[in-house]
Scaffold this motif. Structure first.
Motif, mmCIF file in Angstrom:
data_model
loop_
_atom_site.group_PDB
_atom_site.id
_atom_site.type_symbol
_atom_site.label_atom_id
_atom_site.label_comp_id
_atom_site.label_asym_id
_atom_site.label_seq_id
_atom_site.Cartn_x
_atom_site.Cartn_y
_atom_site.Cartn_z
ATOM 1 N N GLN A 200 -30.327 67.524 -15.378
ATOM 2 C CA GLN A 200 -29.370 68.556 -14.953
ATOM 3 C C GLN A 200 -28.731 69.250 -16.150
ATOM 4 O O GLN A 200 -28.519 70.456 -16.131
ATOM 5 N N ALA A 201 -28.437 68.456 -17.185
ATOM 6 C CA ALA A 201 -27.820 69.043 -18.384
ATOM 7 C C ALA A 201 -28.750 70.098 -18.988
ATOM 8 O O ALA A 201 -28.324 71.221 -19.291
ATOM 9 N N LEU A 202 -30.025 69.748 -19.126
ATOM 10 C CA LEU A 202 -30.972 70.681 -19.748
ATOM 11 C C LEU A 202 -31.216 71.886 -18.839
ATOM 12 O O LEU A 202 -31.329 73.017 -19.310
ATOM 13 N N ALA A 203 -31.253 71.651 -17.512
ATOM 14 C CA ALA A 203 -31.519 72.745 -16.576
ATOM 15 C C ALA A 203 -30.405 73.782 -16.561
ATOM 16 O O ALA A 203 -30.633 74.943 -16.220
ATOM 17 N N SER A 204 -29.183 73.369 -16.949
ATOM 18 C CA SER A 204 -28.061 74.317 -16.909
ATOM 19 C C SER A 204 -28.228 75.433 -17.930
ATOM 20 O O SER A 204 -27.567 76.468 -17.849
ATOM 21 N N GLY A 205 -29.080 75.213 -18.915
ATOM 22 C CA GLY A 205 -29.304 76.248 -19.929
ATOM 23 C C GLY A 205 -28.363 76.151 -21.122
ATOM 24 O O GLY A 205 -28.690 76.600 -22.221
ATOM 25 N N SER A 206 -27.190 75.533 -20.933
ATOM 26 C CA SER A 206 -26.210 75.485 -22.026
ATOM 27 C C SER A 206 -26.732 74.775 -23.287
ATOM 28 O O SER A 206 -26.458 75.237 -24.400
ATOM 29 N N PRO A 207 -27.486 73.651 -23.145
ATOM 30 C CA PRO A 207 -27.959 72.986 -24.372
ATOM 31 C C PRO A 207 -28.832 73.882 -25.256
ATOM 32 O O PRO A 207 -28.903 73.680 -26.465
ATOM 33 N N ASN A 208 -29.482 74.884 -24.645
ATOM 34 C CA ASN A 208 -30.304 75.793 -25.460
ATOM 35 C C ASN A 208 -29.483 76.636 -26.419
ATOM 36 O O ASN A 208 -30.027 77.217 -27.350
ATOM 37 N N ASN A 209 -28.178 76.748 -26.170
ATOM 38 C CA ASN A 209 -27.313 77.501 -27.080
ATOM 39 C C ASN A 209 -26.841 76.658 -28.243
ATOM 40 O O ASN A 209 -26.224 77.158 -29.179
ATOM 41 N N ASN A 210 -27.088 75.341 -28.157
ATOM 42 C CA ASN A 210 -26.571 74.442 -29.192
ATOM 43 C C ASN A 210 -27.299 74.684 -30.511
ATOM 44 O O ASN A 210 -28.483 75.033 -30.513
ATOM 45 N N PRO A 211 -26.606 74.501 -31.653
ATOM 46 C CA PRO A 211 -27.309 74.689 -32.927
ATOM 47 C C PRO A 211 -28.499 73.737 -33.072
ATOM 48 O O PRO A 211 -29.513 74.097 -33.645
ATOM 49 N N ARG A 212 -28.355 72.522 -32.531
ATOM 50 C CA ARG A 212 -29.480 71.574 -32.490
ATOM 51 C C ARG A 212 -29.808 71.329 -31.024
ATOM 52 O O ARG A 212 -28.993 70.758 -30.292
ATOM 53 N N VAL A 213 -30.990 71.794 -30.605
ATOM 54 C CA VAL A 213 -31.356 71.696 -29.182
ATOM 55 C C VAL A 213 -32.024 70.342 -28.938
ATOM 56 O O VAL A 213 -33.054 70.034 -29.545
ATOM 57 N N PRO A 214 -31.422 69.521 -28.070
ATOM 58 C CA PRO A 214 -31.963 68.173 -27.869
ATOM 59 C C PRO A 214 -33.086 68.133 -26.839
ATOM 60 O O PRO A 214 -33.174 68.980 -25.958
ATOM 61 N N LYS A 215 -33.923 67.124 -26.954
ATOM 62 C CA LYS A 215 -34.890 66.805 -25.902
ATOM 63 C C LYS A 215 -34.217 65.831 -24.936
ATOM 64 O O LYS A 215 -33.146 65.286 -25.248
ATOM 65 N N ALA A 216 -34.870 65.600 -23.796
ATOM 66 C CA ALA A 216 -34.253 64.766 -22.756
ATOM 67 C C ALA A 216 -33.877 63.382 -23.288
ATOM 68 O O ALA A 216 -32.791 62.861 -22.985
#
Ligand SMILES: [Fe+2]
Length: 385
Positions: free
Chosen positions: A358-374
């Motif tokens: 759900q966290a990744l699906a929200s799209g917000s993590p893609n804005n992070n300077p370091r984009v995490p994997k699940a």
């Protein structure tokens, strides 16, 4: 490259700004408001004070006070029915983030119909709903100046992020005097939320010179004043700084987006009913530590703006001080761990894959300077224990 900046048409800022509501309605040409708020605002007399100001101008608004914390699809339905069946030309959204977020959803659904699920991200809502005059009573979610609302789909326990100019209030009355009697727990939770907005919008991959200027100003205001407002709610200077800082942080993230903290925070809130600011606070130190290697200079700027590092500090020193400050802040503001909050360890660990998804699906993590994997998202969740 240019950036589109979306703001309310009117902002009334400062002590007793909320008393200007008749003038603001007049300048918008609105005469038949519906006040959307919650029972606490009614009990504390905030609603009647606004009604009294309006009565002096022969405006007699109806009140819908059934909004709930962390609003759900079903919790807003009665408000949608009321707004749709009444002859209202605007909505006054009074309260913390939840009444304002509820009002934003009601304003769109009352005018355009459909289900809230139809409006969730990645759809961008450009339709305009009933115009909203937002009067925040916390500092804060920044909802009074953002083009976002969050409504939980109780069937799937998903916090749906809804985005677009359609959710931007037409006016915001930013009155710190409404926050003077806030309980210290709410001051802490909403204050850390505002600080998180400022930091996340500054390190966001969507940051731009405009959002940077708002985010840094917000950190300068919030950094030295959050503890003061927490320990002494009647400290007017601290309350004023927190209120303005919260609004500027809202402007910053409305125009640069939030990032990993918010992406990971929503699933905790939805599954375990942790207040939004509190789940952000739990995550902020760990997520910051994870993210610093990808944007050390940016995080060092945050430390300096918050007043915990100085110009002579290297980026590395400033980042160390930032991490220490975030831990110390949680400590001083008595932010509970998930266990102290009452979350069962097994239930939390069982839900890790779902929360990460759900966290990744929200799209917000893609804005992070370091984009995490699940698996990295799950690793950060585990660090909270
Ligand atoms: Fe937030």
């Amino acid at each position: 490259m240019s950036t589109q900046v979306i703001l309310p048409r009117i902002m009334q800022v400062g002590e007793n700004a909320s008393q200007e509501i008749p003038n603001v309605l007049a300048s918008l040409g609105c005469k038949r408001p519906l006040i959307i708020t919650d029972k606490i605002m009614v009990q504390l007399g905030y609603t009647s004070r606004i009604q009294d100001h309006l009565a002096n101008h022969m405006i007699f608004p109806d009140v819908f006070d059934d909004t709930v914390p962390e609003p759900t699809v079903s919790s807003i339905q009665a408000g949608v029915d009321k707004a749709r069946n009444g002859d209202y030309d605007c909505i006054i959204a009074l309260g913390g983030g939840s009444p304002i977020d509820s009002a934003k959803a009601i304003a769109i659904l009352a005018k355009h119909g459909g289900k809230m699920q139809d409006y969730k991200f990645p759809r961008v809502v450009i339709e305009s709903g009933l115009p909203i005059i937002a009067v925040p009573t916390t500092a804060g979610t920044g909802s009074e100046v953002t083009r976002f609302t969050i409504i939980t789909d109780e069937k799937s326990d998903e916090k749906m992020l809804c985005v677009g100019i359609g959710f931007m209030p037409v006016a915001a009355l930013i009155d710190f005097s409404l926050t003077l009697s806030l309980p210290s727990r709410t001051t802490a939770d909403t204050g850390i939320d505002a600080l998180t907005h400022a930091i996340e919008s500054y390190v966001s991959q969507k940051a731009n010179p405009y959002s940077d200027s708002q985010a840094l100003s917000a950190m300068r205001l919030i950094g030295p004043n959050l503890r003061r407002a927490y320990h002494d709610g009647s400290d007017k200077q601290a309350r004023e700084a927190m209120m303005l800082g919260s609004t500027l942080a809202g402007i910053a993230f409305s125009n640069a987006s939030v990032a990993l903290v918010h992406g990971m925070s929503r699933p905790i809130g939805a599954a375990f009913h942790v207040p939004h600011g509190l789940s952000n606070a739990m995550l902020l130190p760990s997520v910051t530590e994870f993210s610093i290697p990808a944007a050390p200079e940016r995080y060092a700027d945050c430390a300096r703006a918050m007043g915990v590092a100085n110009e002579q500090d290297s980026a590395e020193q400033a980042n160390q001080k930032l991490l220490e400050e975030l831990v110390a802040l949680n400590d001083e503001l008595n932010v509970p761990t998930p266990a102290q909050f009452g979350i069962k360890r097994q239930a939390f660990f069982d839900l890790l894959p779902t929360m990460a998804e759900q966290a990744l699906a929200s799209g917000s993590p893609n804005n992070n300077p370091r984009v995490p994997k699940a698996d990295e998202v799950m690793e950060i969740y585990k660090q909270l224990w």
